[in-house]
Design an enzyme around this catalytic site. Structure first.
Site, short mmCIF file in Angstrom:
data_model
loop_
_atom_site.label_atom_id
_atom_site.label_comp_id
_atom_site.label_asym_id
_atom_site.label_seq_id
_atom_site.Cartn_x
_atom_site.Cartn_y
_atom_site.Cartn_z
N CYS A 17 6.40 12.05 4.93
CA CYS A 17 5.34 11.99 3.92
C CYS A 17 4.77 13.35 3.52
O CYS A 17 4.67 13.65 2.33
CB CYS A 17 4.20 11.09 4.41
SG CYS A 17 4.66 9.36 4.48
N LYS A 31 -5.26 9.18 -1.23
CA LYS A 31 -4.08 9.26 -0.35
C LYS A 31 -3.48 10.67 -0.37
O LYS A 31 -3.19 11.26 0.67
CB LYS A 31 -3.05 8.21 -0.79
CG LYS A 31 -1.72 8.28 -0.07
CD LYS A 31 -1.83 7.99 1.41
CE LYS A 31 -0.48 8.20 2.10
NZ LYS A 31 -0.56 8.07 3.56
N1 LIG Z 1 6.70 6.18 6.17
C1 LIG Z 1 5.41 6.36 6.43
O1 LIG Z 1 5.01 6.70 7.53
C2 LIG Z 1 4.39 6.12 5.32
C3 LIG Z 1 3.03 6.13 5.65
C4 LIG Z 1 2.10 5.88 4.63
C5 LIG Z 1 2.54 5.69 3.33
N2 LIG Z 1 3.87 5.72 3.05
C6 LIG Z 1 4.29 5.48 1.66
O2 LIG Z 1 4.68 4.11 1.60
C7 LIG Z 1 5.82 3.96 0.73
C8 LIG Z 1 6.97 3.34 1.50
O3 LIG Z 1 7.36 4.24 2.49
P1 LIG Z 1 8.55 3.90 3.52
O4 LIG Z 1 8.73 5.11 4.36
O5 LIG Z 1 8.29 2.59 4.14
O6 LIG Z 1 9.75 3.73 2.45
P2 LIG Z 1 11.31 3.54 2.72
O7 LIG Z 1 11.99 4.34 1.69
O8 LIG Z 1 11.61 3.76 4.17
O9 LIG Z 1 11.56 1.99 2.43
C9 LIG Z 1 11.48 1.43 1.16
C10 LIG Z 1 12.33 0.16 1.17
O10 LIG Z 1 12.12 -0.54 -0.05
C11 LIG Z 1 13.36 -1.14 -0.45
N3 LIG Z 1 13.25 -1.47 -1.87
C12 LIG Z 1 13.12 -0.62 -2.92
N4 LIG Z 1 12.99 -1.32 -4.05
C13 LIG Z 1 13.02 -2.64 -3.75
C14 LIG Z 1 12.92 -3.85 -4.49
N5 LIG Z 1 12.74 -3.84 -5.81
N6 LIG Z 1 13.01 -5.02 -3.82
C15 LIG Z 1 13.20 -5.05 -2.48
N7 LIG Z 1 13.29 -3.93 -1.72
C16 LIG Z 1 13.20 -2.74 -2.34
C17 LIG Z 1 14.37 -0.07 -0.11
O11 LIG Z 1 15.68 -0.60 -0.01
C18 LIG Z 1 13.83 0.42 1.26
O12 LIG Z 1 14.36 -0.33 2.33
C19 LIG Z 1 6.11 5.35 0.18
O13 LIG Z 1 5.45 5.52 -1.03
C20 LIG Z 1 5.51 6.27 1.23
O14 LIG Z 1 5.13 7.52 0.70
C21 LIG Z 1 4.80 5.91 4.01
#
Ligand SMILES: NC(=O)c1ccc[n+]([C@@H]2O[C@H](COP(=O)([O-])OP(=O)(O)OC[C@H]3O[C@@H](n4cnc5c(N)ncnc54)[C@H](O)[C@@H]3O)[C@@H](O)[C@H]2O)c1
Length: 449
Positions: free
Chosen positions: A256, A200
């Site tokens: 990201c 990744k």
């Molecule tokens: N955003 C993208 O386009 C993308 C693409 C590929 C990978 N990723 C990876 O995926 C992961 C998530 O990214 P994102 O942008 O969706 O994150 P984000 O920060 O937008 O969302 C994470 C969510 O998880 C919730 N959360 C945290 N701990 C929790 C728990 N214990 N129980 C319930 N809810 C909880 C938070 O309140 C938040 O709403 C990251 O590691 C990111 O690097 C993101």
């Protein structure tokens, strides 16, 4: 399958909706009360094409619901599989902050009967090994399965991914993933969790490299005898290279690439490994955000301090409301420090939101109000409202002699040629020679990962 998706951000909501559409019974777990309320009321808290409609449909079928707590829901209806899609934001030193992942995994480790657990959040190599040393009971039921979706096409990317990378210690977990994802036709790379974690980071580092490379080429082409658009058209037509992520502009600013490139460099440094290429990619990107300020310094000299600047667009991409690393967050403060005033307009944001994001700048309700009396214009988002505007009319609103800095290389040449303004861009496109699509007719894709 009965599936829980812990963390309802961009990845989690998309995954929960897509898995419910596939026929699974899905519970999206979200601890943020406002976000949870939005979801339970049927409103997606993240902006993503098609997601609202699919969310409504999935709720109607009864296959999707949302809850604040994994443990309590598991007691009444045990999950067979738990996906963890929580955030891994940058810590102050640029390393990945794994606190959300650790907390979510600690909750999963307490569940009885034990479900399978799939970590999808982006984490540094070796993270799964360390986490499973703390929760050995989960090891044989664990997969690290990174998510590669792009914001803007997230649902399609989830449903028809280019590949699935499954990092497992026990082969049966791969079968569970096959059942979860259904009949995917893409290749599968089944490997160890540590290699999957590196995959990744390596993917995002390469995408970031393409963007910084195109921005460096733009700097090399910033003379009238060179045409950056045609250079990148021709480079990208090579099937070994491709056009994606080759458009010069303000650099990568999605949620990201900035954090993942820095986290990879920090991870390498912590092991005494050098990353000269990656460091250069990050440096080029950091400097690229200064394109607007530096260009205005050149064009306006001492007048810059007396000039008002209109910033058109605050989002990194029109289709994503993810502002975490948007270049506007660097560009607007830079301009505020050197100019008489900054106005900001973005058709997707109201005055309150703009005011919160850019203290000291003046939020504007429309394009013409933003431009009225401004000496300089900075285009930071490829909004159709900006690109397709009648610039011969807009130019009359500006204080002469006006400068337009196109930070996205997106303005149309025929709308600018002959107007009483100086047009500048990454690579200094000449208005009469600029293009917004590649030679084969493909429009420039906007970078995202
Ligand atoms: N955003 C993208 O386009 C993308 C693409 C590929 C990978 N990723 C990876 O995926 C992961 C998530 O990214 P994102 O942008 O969706 O994150 P984000 O920060 O937008 O969302 C994470 C969510 O998880 C919730 N959360 C945290 N701990 C929790 C728990 N214990 N129980 C319930 N809810 C909880 C938070 O309140 C938040 O709403 C990251 O590691 C990111 O690097 C993101």
């Amino acid at each position: 399958m009965r599936v829980a998706v812990v963390g309802q951000g961009y990845v989690g909501v998309t995954g929960a909706v897509a898995l419910a559409r596939q026929g699974h019974h899905v519970t999206g777990i979200e601890k943020d009360p406002a976000r949870l309320r939005s979801l339970t009321e049927g409103r997606t808290p993240v902006s993503e094409p098609g997601l609202q409609q699919e969310l409504s449909l999935a709720l109607e079928t009864g296959r999707l619901r949302f809850a604040p707590d994994l443990t309590r829901t598991h007691v009444t209806e045990p999950f067979e599989i738990v996906l963890i899609t929580v955030g891994t934001p940058p810590a102050d030193d640029g390393t990945a902050d794994l606190s959300q992942v650790k907390a979510a995994l600690a909750e999963v480790a307490e569940l009885l009967p034990a479900p399978h657990v799939v970590l999808k959040s982006t984490v540094p190599p070796g993270t799964s090994e360390r986490l499973m040393a703390q929760h050995p009971r989960l090891r044989e039921r664990y997969a690290y399965n990174p998510e590669f979706l792009n914001q803007g096409s997230a649902l399609d990317d989830w449903t028809t991914p280019s590949r699935v990378v499954a990092g497992v210690w026990a082969q049966p977990v791969t079968e569970v993933l096959h059942t979860l994802y259904g009949a995917l036709t893409c290749p599968w790379v089944v490997t160890t969790p540590t290699t999957a974690e590196m995959t990744k980071y390596a993917s995002n580092a390469f995408l970031a490299t393409k963007i910084s490379f195109s921005n460096e080429c733009a700097r090399l082409c910033a003379t009238p005898d060179l045409n950056i658009d045609q250079v990148m058209q021709a480079v990208g037509l090579d099937p070994r290279i491709g056009h994606a992520f080759l458009q010069p502009g303000l650099g990568f600013g999605d949620s990201c690439l900035p954090k993942d490139t820095t986290a990879l460099a920090r991870w390498a440094a912590s092991r005494g490994l050098a990353t000269p290429l990656l460091n250069a990619v990050i440096d080029v990107n950091r400097d690229q955000a200064a394109l607007v300020r530096d260009t205005l310094r050149q064009e306006l000299g001492a007048d810059l301090a007396r000039s008002e600047v209109a910033v058109l667009g605050a989002r990194y991409e029109p289709w994503s409301d993810d502002m975490r690393a948007a270049p506007s967050r660097a560009v607007v403060p830079q301009l505020l420090a050197e100019t008489a005033g900054v106005r900001v307009w973005d058709p997707a944001m109201d005055a309150d939101e703009l005011g919160r994001l850019f203290p000291g700048a003046r939020p504007c309700p429309d394009l013409r109000t933003a431009l009225r009396g401004a000496r300089a214009v900075a285009v930071l988002t490829e909004w159709p409202e900006t690109i397709e505007a009648d610039w011969s009319v807009l130019a009359t609103e500006l204080a002469a002699p006006a400068v337009v800095v196109d930070g996205k290389n997106c303005l149309l040449p025929e709308r600018l040629a002959g107007l009483p303004l100086t047009y500048r861009s990454a690579g200094n496109r000449l208005p009469e020679r600029a293009t917004t699509s590649f030679g084969d007719g493909t429009p420039y894709p906007a970078p995202s990962a």
